[in-house]
Design a protein around this motif. Structure first.
Motif, PDB file in Angstrom:
ATOM      1  N   TYR A 149      -9.808 -29.073  26.872  1.00 32.17           N
ATOM      2  CA  TYR A 149     -10.694 -28.632  25.490  1.00 32.17           C
ATOM      3  C   TYR A 149     -11.440 -29.739  24.999  1.00 32.17           C
ATOM      4  O   TYR A 149     -11.874 -29.662  24.118  1.00 32.17           O
ATOM      5  CB  TYR A 149      -9.752 -27.762  24.804  1.00 32.17           C
ATOM      6  CG  TYR A 149      -9.451 -26.396  25.006  1.00 32.17           C
ATOM      7  CD1 TYR A 149     -10.350 -25.493  25.759  1.00 32.17           C
ATOM      8  CD2 TYR A 149      -8.099 -26.104  24.453  1.00 32.17           C
ATOM      9  CE1 TYR A 149      -9.916 -24.374  25.882  1.00 32.17           C
ATOM     10  CE2 TYR A 149      -7.863 -24.762  24.955  1.00 32.17           C
ATOM     11  CZ  TYR A 149      -8.627 -23.766  25.710  1.00 32.17           C
ATOM     12  OH  TYR A 149      -8.336 -22.601  25.828  1.00 32.17           O
TER      13      TYR A 149
ATOM     14  N   ARG B 243     -10.859 -24.174  21.276  1.00 31.87           N
ATOM     15  CA  ARG B 243     -12.293 -23.921  21.572  1.00 31.87           C
ATOM     16  C   ARG B 243     -12.670 -22.757  22.220  1.00 31.87           C
ATOM     17  O   ARG B 243     -12.028 -21.713  22.304  1.00 31.87           O
ATOM     18  CB  ARG B 243     -12.636 -24.754  23.083  1.00 31.87           C
ATOM     19  CG  ARG B 243     -12.478 -26.301  22.861  1.00 31.87           C
ATOM     20  CD  ARG B 243     -13.309 -26.990  22.110  1.00 31.87           C
ATOM     21  NE  ARG B 243     -14.874 -26.977  22.612  1.00 31.87           N
ATOM     22  CZ  ARG B 243     -15.273 -27.879  23.395  1.00 31.87           C
ATOM     23  NH1 ARG B 243     -14.573 -28.742  23.905  1.00 31.87           N
ATOM     24  NH2 ARG B 243     -16.535 -27.917  23.768  1.00 31.87           N
ATOM     25  N   TYR B 244     -14.024 -22.359  22.148  1.00 32.27           N
ATOM     26  CA  TYR B 244     -14.466 -21.146  22.437  1.00 32.27           C
ATOM     27  C   TYR B 244     -13.894 -20.498  23.929  1.00 32.27           C
ATOM     28  O   TYR B 244     -13.794 -21.620  24.597  1.00 32.27           O
ATOM     29  CB  TYR B 244     -15.958 -20.884  22.430  1.00 32.27           C
ATOM     30  CG  TYR B 244     -16.888 -21.642  23.300  1.00 32.27           C
ATOM     31  CD1 TYR B 244     -16.972 -21.498  24.553  1.00 32.27           C
ATOM     32  CD2 TYR B 244     -17.329 -22.928  22.504  1.00 32.27           C
ATOM     33  CE1 TYR B 244     -17.917 -22.252  25.349  1.00 32.27           C
ATOM     34  CE2 TYR B 244     -18.196 -23.711  23.467  1.00 32.27           C
ATOM     35  CZ  TYR B 244     -18.353 -23.476  24.672  1.00 32.27           C
ATOM     36  OH  TYR B 244     -19.051 -24.489  25.460  1.00 32.27           O
TER      37      TYR B 244
ATOM     38  N   THR C  65     -15.078 -26.721  15.795  1.00 35.21           N
ATOM     39  CA  THR C  65     -14.985 -26.035  17.102  1.00 35.21           C
ATOM     40  C   THR C  65     -13.901 -24.667  16.928  1.00 35.21           C
ATOM     41  O   THR C  65     -14.260 -23.565  17.768  1.00 35.21           O
ATOM     42  CB  THR C  65     -14.208 -26.993  18.021  1.00 35.21           C
ATOM     43  OG1 THR C  65     -12.917 -27.244  17.410  1.00 35.21           O
ATOM     44  CG2 THR C  65     -14.924 -28.037  18.274  1.00 35.21           C
TER      45      THR C  65
ATOM     46  N   ALA D 160     -15.482 -21.076  18.053  1.00 33.05           N
ATOM     47  CA  ALA D 160     -14.566 -20.187  18.904  1.00 33.05           C
ATOM     48  C   ALA D 160     -14.699 -18.665  18.290  1.00 33.05           C
ATOM     49  O   ALA D 160     -14.756 -17.772  19.003  1.00 33.05           O
ATOM     50  CB  ALA D 160     -13.056 -20.686  18.881  1.00 33.05           C
TER      51      ALA D 160
ATOM     52  N   GLU E 138     -22.301 -28.983  19.795  1.00 35.46           N
ATOM     53  CA  GLU E 138     -21.177 -29.622  20.409  1.00 35.46           C
ATOM     54  C   GLU E 138     -21.660 -30.648  21.268  1.00 35.46           C
ATOM     55  O   GLU E 138     -21.013 -31.782  21.706  1.00 35.46           O
ATOM     56  CB  GLU E 138     -20.267 -28.575  21.274  1.00 35.46           C
ATOM     57  CG  GLU E 138     -19.549 -27.723  20.150  1.00 35.46           C
ATOM     58  CD  GLU E 138     -18.475 -26.756  20.936  1.00 35.46           C
ATOM     59  OE1 GLU E 138     -18.258 -26.978  21.976  1.00 35.46           O
ATOM     60  OE2 GLU E 138     -17.836 -26.109  20.145  1.00 35.46           O
TER      61      GLU E 138
END
Lengths: 364, 500
Positions: B45, B51-52, B129, B133, B260
């Motif tokens: 991650y 994280r998404y 983050t 997500a 990001e």
């Protein structure tokens, strides 16, 4: 762990990639003879997000170490992909179980589940009393659970007294056993594989036959648990062997197909009585039989003892340099329009997938 | 995840004390012990616990887990640039290893806090983050996992097309201001332009009625708007967010990817420096303050493991630490400045020592002001290349392997700088958003001598076309000739451009 979801998603993508190139993997020899829970390594093109990037081999880089100009650095490919790897060579190995491959196989070929003869289904329905429901017939009343409900209610409403623990259930307290319909895979299925291992079958032919029967076997095992399998190999004489031998033996000699049919007939009559079993017979050969007379005997056996009883008789013929290929023609001539007899000509490895489709696609 | 055991808490306290004494300056740092599985997850991650959802994290995880299982690699530590910094230690490492890693982590933390290239990064990225997500999960619930995932795939293909220097150009990037000035100038001009001449001022409102003037102005504005298109934008993602025909959720996804990308960019810009700095300090602190006599051999073993060099793998730890040490020595001995560089006598240079003692001060300045490109450009010396046995390698088609090309200092430096510029990524920018007046997008590749990987280029272009929803073009060089690559409904077209 939250990564598990992403990991599964990635595995799905990998499976999709395998599906795309399944033909290639299907004909990989090292898989033959593996058990369904075993893992095999499959090389697939590395899955990567494409970006604008420099072409690899022109670039080079800065390194550290010994060596004069012109000397090799000792590494043809660097690990991190910064250099030295062009698309196509760039493979990554993934572990996939044979079971998963069988799953992919059926998706890829859109194989239906084999429907057994008559109206019988290969999956049988069974009722299982597993649940509890608030309604139901008095006969299925669940005393303990009803008592519990009553107790709960009376404690909650304050009518319960420990000195006089009389409980009167009301309608809402009653609980009944409820059942679920569970599909049970029928175990009464037997598959008999017959393989010609005579001298006229070349190495490649045997490989093709093994691959085809291996995948049929794998797929059937995947779909029907506890399936019974029998393996018969024959040249001029036939014998029953175990799975391992079937996938590894090579013999040589003449060919008498009837010898194998005799054993099959016996199996069908004694061990797998067709009144109780769903039976499948797959035969593989190069189509070369010793004599026309023997073929006649075979056809008789088929007519009398096989076709009226078995769910499916599949005949796969590999093309061989020495074999005449006559048997396929004889069968096609004799049994044109016969529902439960399928023949397929397997020209080369690429034909395997078609053969599997022909055999297992039948029954719909 | 568990907090540090008591003996390591003691170590941490000790390291903090020593690090502060050495002049390091860092955010609070939270250490956590993780199993190797958790470590692999966090590393997959990119250092963050949340994280998404995306399959590539799963792929990273599989690769990391495999190479751990096969004993090929092991992640000792992970630090996140955040306030407070978060650092993960691998459970089961030896005590000395943990000590080393904790010291190393404080080196990174100091670098994160003080290096100017990190100054624009979000220090609450941990939360960011996690928010990303949540947003992407919500879109997935609403628009379907496949739909959103496909779009993320498209965006990630373009992830490297950002302008890494833009966060530091805040002033010149304030477009709105200059635009306003410009437009007010134009407005005045237009009003005077459309005004018909009259000698009698009182007639003016009849000859030049305001509504007519207004109409003319609108017409002009309209035309100006149509004519206006981007002619040069390095930040392709920003351009697409503003200009591509996107749904609002798509815009948001692209914004997330861009944010990001910018957060991670400085880490790529300072790889050599950051690792070099952390290694310099763990080595210094361990050998001078932290190690007991019994531990020193174990430390040396672990330390030399991370400093190992390989023929085609460039080890940023090694080059970084050696450069910092080299600089410190040179500035301590006064080997810098006009006199030093004008001196041609080898013997004098060899024994040059003015006892200037500026080494420590200088390396702290460098860690504040430089990135890898400027660091290498200014401080890589010929002596250093020889000392460290550096060479340029290239691919030899005849033998199908990499061979040593040259040990020439200039060549090494040039190659290194080239690799570091834009992270060894091709520089591609938006050249025209209304190419040939057909609403097509034209990207231009600033050719620096190396052609693009053709299959990736095609795939990336088709993903770009999915976002732009109109034909896309790329001006680049193929087979040593300038080409225009066009992708429209019919497929790819390659046209050679004649340059006279």
């Amino acid at each position: 762990m939250s990564i598990k979801k992403d990991h599964n998603r990635f595995r799905d993508i990998v499976k999709g990639r395998i599906k795309e190139n399944f033909q290639k993997y299907l004909t990989q020899e090292e898989m033959i003879g593996k058990q369904e829970k075993e893992f095999v390594k499959i090389p697939i093109p590395r899955i990567k997000i494409p970006k604008f990037s420099y072409g690899p081999k022109q670039s080079g880089g800065v390194g550290q170490g010994q060596g004069e100009a012109g000397e090799g650095t000792g590494e043809a490919q660097s690990e991190d992909g910064k250099a030295g790897n062009s698309e196509g060579q760039h493979l990554t190995e993934v572990d996939v179980s044979i079971d998963d491959l069988a799953e992919i196989l059926s998706e890829k070929l859109e194989l239906p589940r084999i429907k057994p003869k008559g109206q019988q289904k290969i999956t049988s329905e069974k009722t299982k009393y597993t649940g509890i429901a608030p309604i139901g017939p008095p006969g299925l009343r669940h005393f303990k659970r009803t008592y519990k409900e009553t107790l709960k209610r009376s404690i909650a409403t304050g009518t319960y007294s420990a000195k006089n623990p009389v409980l009167l259930p009301i309608k809402a307290d009653y609980r009944y056993k409820s059942f679920k319909v569970v599909e049970e895979k029928q175990t009464q299925a037997a598959v008999i594989y017959i393989m010609d291992v005579s001298g006229s079958m070349g190495k490649e032919q045997k490989k093709i036959v093994r691959m085809t029967s291996f995948w049929i076997n794998t797929w059937l095992k995947h779909n029907y648990k506890n399936i019974e399998t029998e393996f018969i190999i024959h040249d001029a004489a036939a014998r029953i062997v175990d799975e391992e031998t079937f996938f590894s033996t090579s013999e040589s000699g003449g060919t008498l197909i009837s010898s194998a049919y005799k054993i099959t007939e016996e199996l069908l009559n004694k061990k797998y009585k067709t009144s109780e079993w769903n039976t499948y017979v797959f035969q593989f050969s190069d189509g070369d039989n010793w004599s026309g007379d023997d073929t006649k005997i075979c056809i008789e056996t088929l007519k009398k003892s096989f076709l009226p009883y078995v769910n499916l008789f599949g005949y796969g013929q590999v093309e061989s340099r020495y074999g005449s290929g006559q048997y396929l023609k004889d069968l096609d001539k004799e049994f044109d329009g016969q529902e439960n007899l399928v023949t397929s000509l397997i020209k080369d490895r690429m034909g395997i997938i078609e053969a599997i489709k022909a055999f297992l696609g039948k029954g719909n | 995840m568990i907090k540090l055991p008591q003996n390591l808490v003691e170590v941490q306290k000790q390291v903090i004390q020593v690090a502060k004494k050495c002049g390091l300056d860092f955010y609070d740092t939270v250490f956590e012990m993780v199993t190797y599985e958790q470590m692999n997850q966090i590393a997959a991650y990119g250092g963050f616990p949340v994280r998404y959802p995306h399959w590539r994290f799963g792929m990273e995880y599989e690769q990391l887990s495999k190479s751990y299982q096969y004993g090929l690699s092991k992640i000792y530590e992970l630090v996140i640039n955040n306030d407070p910094c978060y650092a993960y230690l691998l459970e089961g490492n030896s005590f000395v290893d943990q000590k080393l890693v904790i010291a190393h982590v404080y080196g990174h933390c100091d670098f994160f806090k003080n290096n100017m290239w990190f100054s624009q990064t979000n220090r609450k990225m941990m939360d960011v983050t996690a928010n990303h997500a949540t947003r992407i999960r919500r879109y997935m619930d609403r628009y379907g996992v496949d739909e959103v995932e496909n779009f993320i795939d498209c965006c990630l293909s373009l992830e490297n097309l950002i302008d890494r220097y833009s966060p530091y150009e805040a002033i010149s990037y304030d477009l709105s201001k200059t635009e306003k000035e410009e437009s007010s100038n134009i407005n005045n001009k237009i009003f005077s332009d459309f005004r018909l001449k009259t000698s009698n001022p009182y007639m003016d409102r009849y000859i030049n009625p305001p509504e007519i003037l207004e109409r003319e102005k609108n017409k002009f504005d309209q035309k100006k708007k149509e004519d206006q298109h981007y002619s040069f934008e390095k930040d392709v993602l920003k351009f697409l967010i503003n200009e591509a025909p996107l749904e609002s959720w798509q815009q948001d996804v692209l914004t997330i990817i861009r944010e990001e990308a910018y957060y991670f960019a400085p880490q790529g810009m300072t790889k050599i420096m950051n690792e070099g700095w952390a290694s310099y300090w763990h080595s210094k602190m361990m050998t001078e303050h932290l190690c007991t006599d019994a531990e020193i051999i174990d430390f040396a073993q672990a330390h030399s493991g991370t400093m190992a060099m390989s023929p085609t793998g460039f080890n940023p730890y090694k080059v970084g630490i050696e450069l910092f040490r080299d600089i410190e020595t040179r500035w301590n001995k006064g080997q810098f400045g006009k006199e030093w560089s004008e001196c041609n006598d080898v013997q004098t240079k060899k024994h040059w020592n003015t006892r200037a003692g500026k080494g420590r001060e200088r390396i702290f300045e460098i860690r504040r002001d430089y990135n890898d490109v400027t660091f290498i450009d200014e401080f890589l010396t010929e002596e250093f290349c020889v000392e460290n046995k550096m060479f340029v390698y290239k691919f030899d088609k005849k033998t199908n392997q990499f061979v040593v090309d040259t040990r020439n200092f200039k060549a090494i430096k040039q190659k290194l700088l080239f690799q570091l510029t834009n992270f060894g990524q091709p520089t591609i920018h938006v050249a025209d958003s209304n190419f040939e007046n057909k609403g097509e997008l034209l990207l231009s590749h600033a050719f620096e001598g190396i052609e693009l990987q053709p299959d990736y280029m095609k795939e990336t272009l088709s993903r770009l076309a999915q976002i732009w929803k109109r034909p896309v073009n790329l001006a680049t060089v193929l087979d040593e000739k300038p080409h225009l690559v066009k992708l429209n409904e019919e497929g790819f077209h390659f046209k050679e451009i004649n340059t006279k």
